[in-house]
Design a protein around this motif. Structure first.
Motif, PDB file in Angstrom:
ATOM      1  N   TYR B   4      -7.055   0.375  -3.435  1.00  0.00           N
ATOM      2  CA  TYR B   4      -5.877  -0.491  -3.404  1.00  0.00           C
ATOM      3  C   TYR B   4      -5.291  -0.591  -2.000  1.00  0.00           C
ATOM      4  O   TYR B   4      -4.823  -1.646  -1.589  1.00  0.00           O
ATOM      5  CB  TYR B   4      -4.799   0.007  -4.374  1.00  0.00           C
ATOM      6  N   ASN B   8      -5.364  -4.224  -0.785  1.00  0.00           N
ATOM      7  CA  ASN B   8      -4.146  -4.989  -0.496  1.00  0.00           C
ATOM      8  C   ASN B   8      -4.179  -5.575   0.911  1.00  0.00           C
ATOM      9  O   ASN B   8      -3.689  -6.676   1.148  1.00  0.00           O
ATOM     10  CB  ASN B   8      -2.909  -4.101  -0.645  1.00  0.00           C
ATOM     11  N   ALA B  18      -5.572 -11.847  -5.135  1.00  0.00           N
ATOM     12  CA  ALA B  18      -5.136 -10.692  -5.933  1.00  0.00           C
ATOM     13  C   ALA B  18      -6.012 -10.561  -7.180  1.00  0.00           C
ATOM     14  O   ALA B  18      -6.358  -9.452  -7.600  1.00  0.00           O
ATOM     15  CB  ALA B  18      -3.668 -10.857  -6.312  1.00  0.00           C
ATOM     16  N   THR B  22      -8.389  -7.363  -8.432  1.00  0.00           N
ATOM     17  CA  THR B  22      -8.329  -6.760  -9.770  1.00  0.00           C
ATOM     18  C   THR B  22      -9.718  -6.730 -10.406  1.00  0.00           C
ATOM     19  O   THR B  22     -10.117  -5.729 -11.019  1.00  0.00           O
ATOM     20  CB  THR B  22      -7.355  -7.575 -10.666  1.00  0.00           C
ATOM     21  N   ASP B 165      -2.516   6.215 -14.126  1.00  0.00           N
ATOM     22  CA  ASP B 165      -3.401   5.168 -13.612  1.00  0.00           C
ATOM     23  C   ASP B 165      -4.286   5.786 -12.542  1.00  0.00           C
ATOM     24  O   ASP B 165      -3.770   6.292 -11.540  1.00  0.00           O
ATOM     25  CB  ASP B 165      -2.529   4.044 -13.002  1.00  0.00           C
ATOM     26  N   HIS B 167      -5.927   4.431 -10.422  1.00  0.00           N
ATOM     27  CA  HIS B 167      -5.896   3.659  -9.170  1.00  0.00           C
ATOM     28  C   HIS B 167      -4.526   3.707  -8.499  1.00  0.00           C
ATOM     29  O   HIS B 167      -4.192   2.824  -7.714  1.00  0.00           O
ATOM     30  CB  HIS B 167      -6.286   2.209  -9.443  1.00  0.00           C
ATOM     31  N   TYR B 169      -1.538   4.411  -5.979  1.00  0.00           N
ATOM     32  CA  TYR B 169      -1.537   4.596  -4.528  1.00  0.00           C
ATOM     33  C   TYR B 169      -0.107   4.688  -4.038  1.00  0.00           C
ATOM     34  O   TYR B 169       0.837   4.498  -4.818  1.00  0.00           O
ATOM     35  CB  TYR B 169      -2.319   3.482  -3.817  1.00  0.00           C
ATOM     36  N   TYR B 283       2.727   3.250  -6.472  1.00  0.00           N
ATOM     37  CA  TYR B 283       2.326   2.026  -7.177  1.00  0.00           C
ATOM     38  C   TYR B 283       1.416   2.398  -8.340  1.00  0.00           C
ATOM     39  O   TYR B 283       0.369   3.017  -8.149  1.00  0.00           O
ATOM     40  CB  TYR B 283       1.577   1.092  -6.232  1.00  0.00           C
ATOM     41  N   ARG B 285      -0.649   0.638 -11.485  1.00  0.00           N
ATOM     42  CA  ARG B 285      -1.170  -0.690 -11.878  1.00  0.00           C
ATOM     43  C   ARG B 285      -0.583  -1.772 -10.976  1.00  0.00           C
ATOM     44  O   ARG B 285      -0.190  -2.857 -11.427  1.00  0.00           O
ATOM     45  CB  ARG B 285      -0.895  -0.971 -13.349  1.00  0.00           C
ATOM     46  N   GLY B 286      -0.454  -1.435  -9.702  1.00  0.00           N
ATOM     47  CA  GLY B 286       0.018  -2.394  -8.696  1.00  0.00           C
ATOM     48  C   GLY B 286       1.519  -2.601  -8.673  1.00  0.00           C
ATOM     49  O   GLY B 286       2.022  -3.365  -7.853  1.00  0.00           O
ATOM     50  N   LYS B 287       2.263  -1.931  -9.552  1.00  0.00           N
ATOM     51  CA  LYS B 287       3.724  -2.114  -9.615  1.00  0.00           C
ATOM     52  C   LYS B 287       4.427  -0.946  -8.932  1.00  0.00           C
ATOM     53  O   LYS B 287       4.040   0.209  -9.118  1.00  0.00           O
ATOM     54  CB  LYS B 287       4.195  -2.203 -11.080  1.00  0.00           C
ATOM     55  N   LYS B 288       5.493  -1.287  -8.220  1.00  0.00           N
ATOM     56  CA  LYS B 288       6.133  -0.282  -7.369  1.00  0.00           C
ATOM     57  C   LYS B 288       7.285   0.464  -8.045  1.00  0.00           C
ATOM     58  O   LYS B 288       8.138  -0.128  -8.709  1.00  0.00           O
ATOM     59  CB  LYS B 288       6.674  -0.996  -6.115  1.00  0.00           C
TER      60      LYS B 288
END
Lengths: 121, 297
Positions: B4, B8, B18, B22, B165, B167, B169, B283, B285-288
């Motif tokens: 990620y 990113n 994006a 995924t 998750d 993944h 980061y 983050y 699942r990509g959400k902060k």
């Protein structure tokens, strides 16, 4: 099918335990959100087994376990707690807790612990 | 983490969309097998032994391989062979990009160089990043004066990888004395028997930022639907309790006792102030979300 009392201040933790235990056919006789309520419900419901959190406001899991054991020496109590509570966990085992499960847990761990304590009933 | 962090950068540079990122990460998931499963499939461990190691992982912040070696189920050499079979995440990411005809290796190396420059990373830092080992990556994202918090940050990241998750980061952390956060859950690790990095107690928190707290809470409870705010904070507090518990266990192994107090929650924004306030963007699942550590003297 056994009658089980869940004592945990976290609503989501109670929900997770309920889902697992009902999933294998047990009856959740009651849910308590702190130790005091746990002792009261134990006396009222006389469950076959109890799952008990340690870190709770008002009365914690150790004091609650002690009070339940004073009322019913044969009570089957499983401590369900996060790691890092080793001295309290030792206290719980000395007081007569029969099993313990560390959060985060897999459903199988809860199922096995319940089977183990009910085996001796 | 590397998939990620670098992915990113590829998206921001316009090399990937994006959606493509995924898809690449999903492709990596299809081929990557957990170490325990691999050990069982290779006949090196029984299912019972692998389950036992998994159970131990819930009580201590250690890697599967380290516990398996300690218990005498696997040798260091077997672990090394299994890790080779499992494959390095960076190489798997690179392979997936090439397989999908999204990027050639030469372009990827160029992007690694620009990523290095953009983040002022050294060559050695980039090696740490490519290793995908949280123990080596976490210090890259902490300010030098916040290195005393690297252990607890490492516990958080590893626990998130295991429970939330794989993944997950992190972003660059910031150290200050004040911080404003959105809805949040906190827990105090009180009364260290010996000060830790000069602090008598610590308080950790998880705050919402951009949907990350909602993801952490739902994943921890194995809920597929988003939770109501009160339930989300309750679940975040429970997850925090697991992280702090694992950290307290590691302190206890070094002879430092501590006590975890019940988590507390703030449904509205709040302003934090303490001797040291570290905010770590994480983050899932990509959400902060924001992980907060406050050192208390």
């Amino acid at each position: 099918m056994a009658k089980i009392l869940i004592i945990d201040d976290s609503k989501m933790s109670r929900r997770m335990l309920r889902t697992i235990l009902e999933g294998i056919g047990h009856d959740i006789a009651g849910e308590a959100t702190n130790g005091e309520e746990g002792v009261r419900l134990y006396k009222e419901l006389k469950p076959d087994a109890v799952t008990m959190d340690i870190t709770m406001p008002e009365m914690d899991g150790i004091s609650c376990l002690k009070a339940i054991k004073e009322f019913d020496e044969a009570a089957s109590v499983i401590m369900v707690t996060a790691a890092g509570q080793s001295s309290k966990l030792m206290d719980a085992l000395k007081l007569g807790a029969k099993e313990f499960i560390c959060k985060p847990y897999e459903p199988e761990q809860v199922i096995n612990a319940i089977k183990e304590v009910l085996k001796n009933k | 983490m590397v998939e990620y962090l670098l992915g990113n950068h590829l998206v921001q540079s316009g090399k990937l969309s994006a959606e493509q990122l995924t898809a690449v990460i999903s492709k990596m998931d299809e081929v990557r097998v957990k170490l325990g499963l691999l050990a069982v499939a290779e006949g090196m461990m029984t299912i019972e032994q692998a389950d036992e190691v998994n159970r131990f992982q819930a009580t201590m912040d250690k890697r599967f391989g380290d516990i398996a070696v300690e218990k005498g189920y696997l040798t260091e050499e077997q672990i090394s062979n299994l890790l080779k079979k499992q494959g390095n995440t960076y190489l798997a990411f690179a392979q997936a990009l090439v397989d999908e005809n999204l990027l050639q290796l030469q372009e990827l190396e160029e992007m690694m160089d620009s990523f290095q420059q953009e983040n002022s990373f050294t060559k050695s830092d980039m090696e740490d990043l490519r290793s995908d080992d949280p123990d080596r990556i976490v210090p890259l994202f902490l300010p030098p004066e916040a290195m005393c918090f690297k252990d607890i940050t490492g516990v958080l990241i590893r626990t998130m990888i295991r429970c939330i998750d794989r993944h997950v980061y992190m972003g660059k952390a910031e150290l200050g004395n004040e911080l404003s956060v959105k809805e949040s859950a906190f827990q105090k690790i009180a009364a260290f028997s010996v000060p830790v990095a000069g602090y008598k107690a610590m308080e950790t928190g998880l705050a919402e930022e951009d949907g990350g707290l909602a993801v952490i809470a739902a994943a921890y409870c194995r809920e597929s639907e988003p939770l109501e705010k009160e339930d989300m904070l309750d679940a975040a507090g429970e997850f925090l309790n697991c992280v702090n518990g694992l950290y307290a266990t590691s302190l206890s192994r070094n002879g430092i006792d501590s006590e975890l107090l019940p988590p507390i929650f703030f449904e509205a924004s709040s302003a934090l102030k303490d001797t040291a306030v570290l905010s770590v963007p994480v983050y899932a699942r990509g959400k902060k979300a924001i992980f907060i550590i406050m050192g208390q003297e």
